[in-house]
Design a protein around this motif. Sequence first.
Motif, mmCIF file in Angstrom:
data_model
loop_
_atom_site.group_PDB
_atom_site.id
_atom_site.type_symbol
_atom_site.label_atom_id
_atom_site.label_comp_id
_atom_site.label_asym_id
_atom_site.label_seq_id
_atom_site.Cartn_x
_atom_site.Cartn_y
_atom_site.Cartn_z
ATOM 1 N N VAL A 267 12.876 68.255 -33.026
ATOM 2 C CA VAL A 267 13.798 69.295 -32.579
ATOM 3 C C VAL A 267 13.015 70.191 -31.637
ATOM 4 C CG1 VAL A 267 15.098 71.343 -33.279
ATOM 5 C CG2 VAL A 267 15.262 69.250 -34.632
ATOM 6 N N LYS A 268 13.539 70.400 -30.431
ATOM 7 C CA LYS A 268 12.875 71.250 -29.447
ATOM 8 C C LYS A 268 13.569 72.608 -29.397
ATOM 9 C CE LYS A 268 11.032 67.489 -26.642
ATOM 10 N NZ LYS A 268 10.890 66.883 -25.282
ATOM 11 N N VAL A 269 12.755 73.646 -29.291
ATOM 12 C CA VAL A 269 13.249 75.018 -29.349
ATOM 13 C C VAL A 269 13.056 75.676 -27.979
ATOM 14 C CG1 VAL A 269 13.150 77.197 -30.595
ATOM 15 C CG2 VAL A 269 12.505 75.074 -31.761
ATOM 16 N N TYR A 270 14.160 76.246 -27.447
ATOM 17 C CA TYR A 270 14.136 76.840 -26.106
ATOM 18 C C TYR A 270 14.605 78.295 -26.146
ATOM 19 C CZ TYR A 270 13.771 72.050 -24.353
ATOM 20 O OH TYR A 270 13.358 70.767 -24.097
ATOM 21 N N THR A 271 14.078 79.066 -25.203
ATOM 22 C CA THR A 271 14.573 80.426 -25.006
ATOM 23 C C THR A 271 15.875 80.369 -24.220
ATOM 24 O OG1 THR A 271 13.420 80.759 -22.899
ATOM 25 C CG2 THR A 271 12.209 81.294 -24.938
ATOM 26 N N LEU A 272 16.604 81.492 -24.197
ATOM 27 C CA LEU A 272 17.842 81.582 -23.430
ATOM 28 C C LEU A 272 17.654 82.380 -22.146
ATOM 29 C CD1 LEU A 272 18.959 80.534 -26.165
ATOM 30 C CD2 LEU A 272 20.960 81.948 -25.783
ATOM 31 N N GLU A 273 16.428 82.479 -21.686
ATOM 32 C CA GLU A 273 16.162 83.163 -20.423
ATOM 33 C C GLU A 273 16.824 82.413 -19.279
ATOM 34 O OE1 GLU A 273 11.694 84.744 -21.573
ATOM 35 O OE2 GLU A 273 11.984 82.733 -20.775
ATOM 36 N N LYS A 274 16.842 83.041 -18.098
ATOM 37 C CA LYS A 274 17.444 82.398 -16.934
ATOM 38 C C LYS A 274 16.820 81.033 -16.704
ATOM 39 C CE LYS A 274 18.578 83.126 -12.079
ATOM 40 N NZ LYS A 274 18.475 84.047 -10.913
ATOM 41 N N GLU A 275 15.509 80.951 -16.837
ATOM 42 C CA GLU A 275 14.803 79.672 -16.826
ATOM 43 C C GLU A 275 14.351 79.410 -18.259
ATOM 44 O OE1 GLU A 275 14.497 77.592 -14.337
ATOM 45 O OE2 GLU A 275 15.497 78.906 -12.892
ATOM 46 N N ALA A 276 15.079 78.568 -18.949
ATOM 47 C CA ALA A 276 14.780 78.323 -20.365
ATOM 48 C C ALA A 276 13.369 77.781 -20.531
ATOM 49 C CB ALA A 276 15.795 77.347 -20.946
ATOM 50 N N LYS A 277 12.672 78.290 -21.529
ATOM 51 C CA LYS A 277 11.303 77.856 -21.796
ATOM 52 C C LYS A 277 11.221 77.167 -23.147
ATOM 53 C CE LYS A 277 9.260 81.686 -19.162
ATOM 54 N NZ LYS A 277 8.431 82.927 -19.248
ATOM 55 N N LEU A 278 10.457 76.075 -23.191
ATOM 56 C CA LEU A 278 10.205 75.387 -24.445
ATOM 57 C C LEU A 278 9.156 76.176 -25.222
ATOM 58 C CD1 LEU A 278 10.545 72.831 -26.261
ATOM 59 C CD2 LEU A 278 8.646 71.824 -24.976
ATOM 60 N N VAL A 279 9.515 76.643 -26.438
ATOM 61 C CA VAL A 279 8.587 77.470 -27.209
ATOM 62 C C VAL A 279 8.092 76.779 -28.472
ATOM 63 C CG1 VAL A 279 9.478 79.654 -26.335
ATOM 64 C CG2 VAL A 279 10.537 78.632 -28.359
ATOM 65 N N ALA A 280 8.719 75.680 -28.873
ATOM 66 C CA ALA A 280 8.262 74.959 -30.061
ATOM 67 C C ALA A 280 8.837 73.552 -30.056
ATOM 68 C CB ALA A 280 8.673 75.683 -31.345
ATOM 69 N N THR A 281 8.091 72.638 -30.658
ATOM 70 C CA THR A 281 8.550 71.270 -30.888
ATOM 71 C C THR A 281 8.312 70.958 -32.356
ATOM 72 O OG1 THR A 281 8.058 70.581 -28.621
ATOM 73 C CG2 THR A 281 8.267 68.847 -30.275
ATOM 74 N N ILE A 282 9.380 70.667 -33.095
ATOM 75 C CA ILE A 282 9.314 70.524 -34.546
ATOM 76 C C ILE A 282 9.482 69.050 -34.911
ATOM 77 C CG2 ILE A 282 10.295 71.269 -36.744
ATOM 78 C CD1 ILE A 282 11.582 73.629 -35.157
ATOM 79 N N PRO A 283 8.446 68.397 -35.445
ATOM 80 C CA PRO A 283 8.595 66.992 -35.873
ATOM 81 C C PRO A 283 9.596 66.878 -37.025
ATOM 82 C CG PRO A 283 6.277 67.625 -35.714
ATOM 83 C CD PRO A 283 7.074 68.891 -35.629
#
Length: 462
Positions: A267-283
């Motif tokens: 599961v990949k975790v993203y911010t909701l900023e204008k340019e979404a950033k990947l902040v975590a990757t959960i196995p």
Amino acid sequence: MKMLPRLLVLAGAFAAAQAALALPSHSDRVYTADQNTNTVSVFDPSSNRLLGQIVLGNERPDVLSPLYRGEVNVHGLGFSPDHKTLIAISNGSNSVTFIDTATNKVKGKTYVGRSPHEGFFTADGKEVWVVVRGEDYISVIDPTTFKETGRIPTAVGPGMVQFLPDGTLAFAVSSFTPEVDVIDVKAHKVIKRIPVVSPFSPFLQFTPDFKEMWMTHKDVGKVTRIDTRTQAVVGVIDTGFITNHLAFAKVGGRVLAYVTVGGENVVKVYTLEKEAKLVATIPTGALPHGIWTSDDSSRVYVGLENGDGAEVIDPATNKVVAHMPGGQAPQALVYLSHVAAPGSAENLKPRVNGDSSNIKLKPVAAGSEAKGFAVARPLGVVDAIEVAVFKLKPANAYTVWLGSQQIGALRTDAKGNADVTMIGPVRNFGMAAGAQPAPGAAHLSIVEGTAQPSAGASVLSD
């Protein structure tokens, strides 16, 4: 001064009590739609355990014989605004099953057009809209009479529909057409078509403030963001191989997006900023698919299509904190609060299926981009092996071998992909991820043509 440690202890205890109160309640439920066992699995999120299953049809392969009763391919889930009704969509028997969440009893059923996919209640709860993916319309159903009352023409292959809370507009993605249909709810009419990057979009979800609609593109591994006010695409995120569903959770004062990426088992975790950033990757376990957040954002629940169950993520730490065995091949997953008596398992059956075994297929030739995976499931006197392969030669024939025995064949599509299921007596094969092969285990191989497995002929192997 002596009072300070005691005050700190009391403050810590109070904070712990508050945290405990924030966790899911005994009256909340998590549901998965289990495509292979044709069940709805019902979980208690307060204890992270399976309460039982609602059996809607026979398990595979029983459904391969003439079918007069029961549902096939229990796939989609939706619910009423008051959480009193759950709907289960079966795309093999073209049905919408209405379930009372307090008693787990089926209270009605509606048959619609070819291969429905997902369904949802309108914001006022007065209608149920079910996308008929095998055709080109949304079926409108009265949830009190269980009768179809109308059809809304859409792009070919509608994949899912969701509603803005003010009841004015609905957004429908498509599984076969690269567009989103914006629908006037009252008029039952498409008023705008928004072009998107891919024709295969199985899922959509609104941000908690309803300012954006996010949709997944399973075929190209992307997520598209659409502004619900301007109805314009405002961003596209490259998320990864087999992007399935997504959900949102509020963590530490900010909202984050959680996206299931089945081909990477994360599961990949993203911010909701204008340019979404990947902040975590959960196995996670094998092939994460459906995902939903608890009402208080304290937990995120993920259905494992090839793991035959669900996992629980703590968004504060971005780690899986529990695994819950469930039905075979769970697809959609939803979380409903305050729906049943604490711990009630009324009208539920014990788990009908055993656990699955997962195998990762690796390319034999150096530098090859070919990849794949397989899952073996016990079906009583026989077993099923499902094999999915990607980036082989397009429109080409291959055979599937278990040791020196050919157990199946497949033909790739124009993209070099294929997905097949083989049924037969299989008890000991391959090597599960991170484990040693059992004595006498046979290895699974994908071979071009019909040649015996060898270093020269095999293209994928465990």
